[in-house]
Motif scaffolding. Structure first.
Motif, PDB file in Angstrom:
ATOM      1  N   GLN A   1      -6.650  10.391   9.326  1.00 36.10           N
ATOM      2  CA  GLN A   1      -6.367   9.769   7.876  1.00 36.10           C
ATOM      3  C   GLN A   1      -5.226   8.552   8.047  1.00 36.10           C
ATOM      4  O   GLN A   1      -5.472   7.494   7.597  1.00 36.10           O
ATOM      5  CB  GLN A   1      -6.063  10.820   7.071  1.00 36.10           C
ATOM      6  CG  GLN A   1      -6.134  10.337   5.734  1.00 36.10           C
ATOM      7  CD  GLN A   1      -5.643  11.527   4.755  1.00 36.10           C
ATOM      8  OE1 GLN A   1      -4.716  11.894   4.740  1.00 36.10           O
ATOM      9  NE2 GLN A   1      -6.699  11.984   3.829  1.00 36.10           N
TER      10      GLN A   1
ATOM     11  N   HIS B   1       0.891  -1.190  -0.256  1.00 36.34           N
ATOM     12  CA  HIS B   1      -0.079   0.057   0.048  1.00 36.34           C
ATOM     13  C   HIS B   1       1.008   1.118  -0.068  1.00 36.34           C
ATOM     14  O   HIS B   1       1.661   1.388   0.969  1.00 36.34           O
ATOM     15  CB  HIS B   1      -0.921   0.060   1.260  1.00 36.34           C
ATOM     16  CG  HIS B   1      -1.958  -1.149   1.146  1.00 36.34           C
ATOM     17  ND1 HIS B   1      -3.150  -0.643   0.785  1.00 36.34           N
ATOM     18  CD2 HIS B   1      -1.932  -2.497   1.589  1.00 36.34           C
ATOM     19  CE1 HIS B   1      -3.936  -1.791   0.742  1.00 36.34           C
ATOM     20  NE2 HIS B   1      -3.271  -2.815   1.214  1.00 36.34           N
TER      21      HIS B   1
ATOM     22  N   ALA C   1      -7.877  -4.744   7.488  1.00 38.02           N
ATOM     23  CA  ALA C   1      -9.256  -5.194   7.597  1.00 38.02           C
ATOM     24  C   ALA C   1      -9.085  -6.537   6.719  1.00 38.02           C
ATOM     25  O   ALA C   1      -9.933  -7.497   6.596  1.00 38.02           O
ATOM     26  CB  ALA C   1     -10.283  -4.241   6.757  1.00 38.02           C
ATOM     27  N   GLU C   2      -8.056  -6.548   5.739  1.00 45.64           N
ATOM     28  CA  GLU C   2      -8.279  -7.788   4.814  1.00 45.64           C
ATOM     29  C   GLU C   2      -6.935  -8.675   5.103  1.00 45.64           C
ATOM     30  O   GLU C   2      -6.957  -9.841   4.964  1.00 45.64           O
ATOM     31  CB  GLU C   2      -7.882  -7.071   3.059  1.00 45.64           C
ATOM     32  CG  GLU C   2      -8.918  -6.165   2.875  1.00 45.64           C
ATOM     33  CD  GLU C   2      -8.714  -5.329   1.345  1.00 45.64           C
ATOM     34  OE1 GLU C   2      -7.560  -6.063   0.776  1.00 45.64           O
ATOM     35  OE2 GLU C   2      -9.483  -4.739   0.855  1.00 45.64           O
TER      36      GLU C   2
ATOM     37  N   GLN D   1      -6.812   5.524   9.698  1.00 47.80           N
ATOM     38  CA  GLN D   1      -8.051   5.134   8.732  1.00 47.80           C
ATOM     39  C   GLN D   1      -7.347   4.111   7.804  1.00 47.80           C
ATOM     40  O   GLN D   1      -7.713   3.119   7.532  1.00 47.80           O
ATOM     41  CB  GLN D   1      -8.995   6.174   8.179  1.00 47.80           C
ATOM     42  CG  GLN D   1      -9.696   6.766   9.106  1.00 47.80           C
ATOM     43  CD  GLN D   1     -10.253   7.931   8.442  1.00 47.80           C
ATOM     44  OE1 GLN D   1     -10.206   8.473   7.525  1.00 47.80           O
ATOM     45  NE2 GLN D   1     -11.406   8.709   9.199  1.00 47.80           N
ATOM     46  N   ILE D   2      -6.062   4.690   7.117  1.00 44.60           N
ATOM     47  CA  ILE D   2      -5.450   3.923   6.314  1.00 44.60           C
ATOM     48  C   ILE D   2      -5.089   2.382   6.737  1.00 44.60           C
ATOM     49  O   ILE D   2      -5.215   1.462   6.411  1.00 44.60           O
ATOM     50  CB  ILE D   2      -4.290   4.518   5.670  1.00 44.60           C
ATOM     51  CG1 ILE D   2      -4.817   5.656   4.821  1.00 44.60           C
ATOM     52  CG2 ILE D   2      -3.195   3.817   5.098  1.00 44.60           C
ATOM     53  CD1 ILE D   2      -3.558   6.624   4.252  1.00 44.60           C
TER      54      ILE D   2
ATOM     55  N   THR E   1      -2.827   4.502  -2.300  1.00 48.41           N
ATOM     56  CA  THR E   1      -3.416   4.731  -0.915  1.00 48.41           C
ATOM     57  C   THR E   1      -3.009   6.064  -0.339  1.00 48.41           C
ATOM     58  O   THR E   1      -2.378   6.488   0.268  1.00 48.41           O
ATOM     59  CB  THR E   1      -2.956   3.432   0.169  1.00 48.41           C
ATOM     60  OG1 THR E   1      -3.044   2.203  -0.268  1.00 48.41           O
ATOM     61  CG2 THR E   1      -3.820   3.654   1.415  1.00 48.41           C
TER      62      THR E   1
ATOM     63  N   ALA F   1      -6.291   0.903   9.194  1.00 48.71           N
ATOM     64  CA  ALA F   1      -7.488   0.136   9.684  1.00 48.71           C
ATOM     65  C   ALA F   1      -8.126  -0.592   8.380  1.00 48.71           C
ATOM     66  O   ALA F   1      -8.268  -1.788   8.238  1.00 48.71           O
ATOM     67  CB  ALA F   1      -8.649   0.845  10.092  1.00 48.71           C
ATOM     68  N   ARG F   2      -7.754   0.245   7.198  1.00 48.51           N
ATOM     69  CA  ARG F   2      -8.301  -0.416   5.734  1.00 48.51           C
ATOM     70  C   ARG F   2      -7.534  -1.552   5.574  1.00 48.51           C
ATOM     71  O   ARG F   2      -7.705  -2.531   4.846  1.00 48.51           O
ATOM     72  CB  ARG F   2      -8.455   0.593   4.809  1.00 48.51           C
ATOM     73  CG  ARG F   2      -9.678   1.651   4.926  1.00 48.51           C
ATOM     74  CD  ARG F   2     -10.041   2.272   3.917  1.00 48.51           C
ATOM     75  NE  ARG F   2      -8.795   3.132   3.075  1.00 48.51           N
ATOM     76  CZ  ARG F   2      -8.403   4.279   3.528  1.00 48.51           C
ATOM     77  NH1 ARG F   2      -9.297   4.895   4.430  1.00 48.51           N
ATOM     78  NH2 ARG F   2      -7.498   4.806   2.827  1.00 48.51           N
TER      79      ARG F   2
END
Length: 266
Positions: free
Chosen positions: A73, A40, A83-84, A76-77, A64, A79-80
């Motif tokens: 921010q 990312h 998540a995968e 949040q990155i 990203t 966390a995204r």
């Protein structure tokens, strides 16, 4: 086994690299992708990230976009990303450099360097460490500089931020040894980028970004704490750094032809 012996691989999860749109960061993202990592890639410019992704192996570089000075921010990155898949490697590389001398010191310019180089790293460290400590594994790497070993001309603020990052990583390493998370500090010498293009002096042992990236990726793939290069420059600066303050300042002034006068081009 010491946490400094831990080497993460693409099988362990994904990588996250900040400051990915240019210079060392961009070259390192491409090198990591070629080594099989999914990365990312974060920077403010989405178009630059899309161009970068198109240059790498298909699907390996995920644009990203984000600004490291925005703590929410960055959280949040992360966390995204997680998540995968697990976050196995985070390279906090975003930084800025503006040469500045005592006779043209500017607080606003200094504040930008403090904010990006230090606060930006802190904003990313927070969610990364929370994630990796919870996982019980991971590798956090921070790009500092050999300019952080001791103060250098033209770089009072920059050297200050990089010295802070070196101490920052050393201090975190003392805790992370017991938490399963590896930390590395990366100390490059002069690398031919947009940032160093503003320097109006000869830069010894100047390297190309792709060569710096190769050193970084090799270092991340081996045990250890510090990744410093080129070796001759590292040894030279560390040896200079052992001098008493007065002798060090005199030696660096002489070596750089420093006389306090403005040598910038008109």
């Amino acid at each position: 086994m010491s946490v400094f012996s831990k080497v993460m691989t693409p099988d362990d999860g994904v990588a996250w690299v900040t400051g990915a749109s240019g210079g060392i960061g961009r070259a390192t993202v491409l090198k990591l992708a070629q080594a099989g990592w999914t990365i990312h890639a974060t920077a403010r410019g989405e178009d630059d990230l899309n161009t970068l992704a198109a240059e790498g192996p298909a699907g390996r570089i995920i644009p990203t976009p984000g600004d490291v000075t925005d703590a929410e921010q960055m959280a949040q990155i992360v966390a995204r990303i997680t998540a995968e898949r697990p976050l196995a490697l985070a390279l906090l590389n975003a930084g800025v450099y503006t040469p500045m001398r005592a006779n043209d010191f500017d607080a606003a310019t200094a504040a930008k360097m403090w904010r990006v180089n230090l606060e930006g790293v802190s904003n990313c460290t927070d969610p990364v460490l929370k994630t990796m400590i919870a996982q019980g594994t991971g590798h956090l790497a921070v790009t500092a500089s050999v300019a952080g070993y001791r103060g250098l001309p033209d770089a009072a603020v920059y050297s200050g931020t990089k010295a802070a990052l070196i101490a920052y990583c050393e201090a975190l390493a003392m805790d992370l040894e017991d938490l399963g998370v590896r930390i590395s500090v990366i100390n490059p010498g002069f690398v031919d980028t947009e940032a160093t293009a503003v320097n109006e002096f000869d830069m010894p042992f100047l390297m190309q970004p792709q060569d710096a990236a190769a050193r970084i990726v090799a270092g991340l793939g081996k045990p250890g704490f510090e990744i410093a290069f080129p070796t001759r420059f590292e040894i030279l600066l560390k040896t200079f750094g052992l001098l008493p303050n007065r002798a060090y300042i005199a030696a660096v002034r002489k070596a750089t032809g420093w006389n306090g006068q403005d040598r910038r081009k008109s």
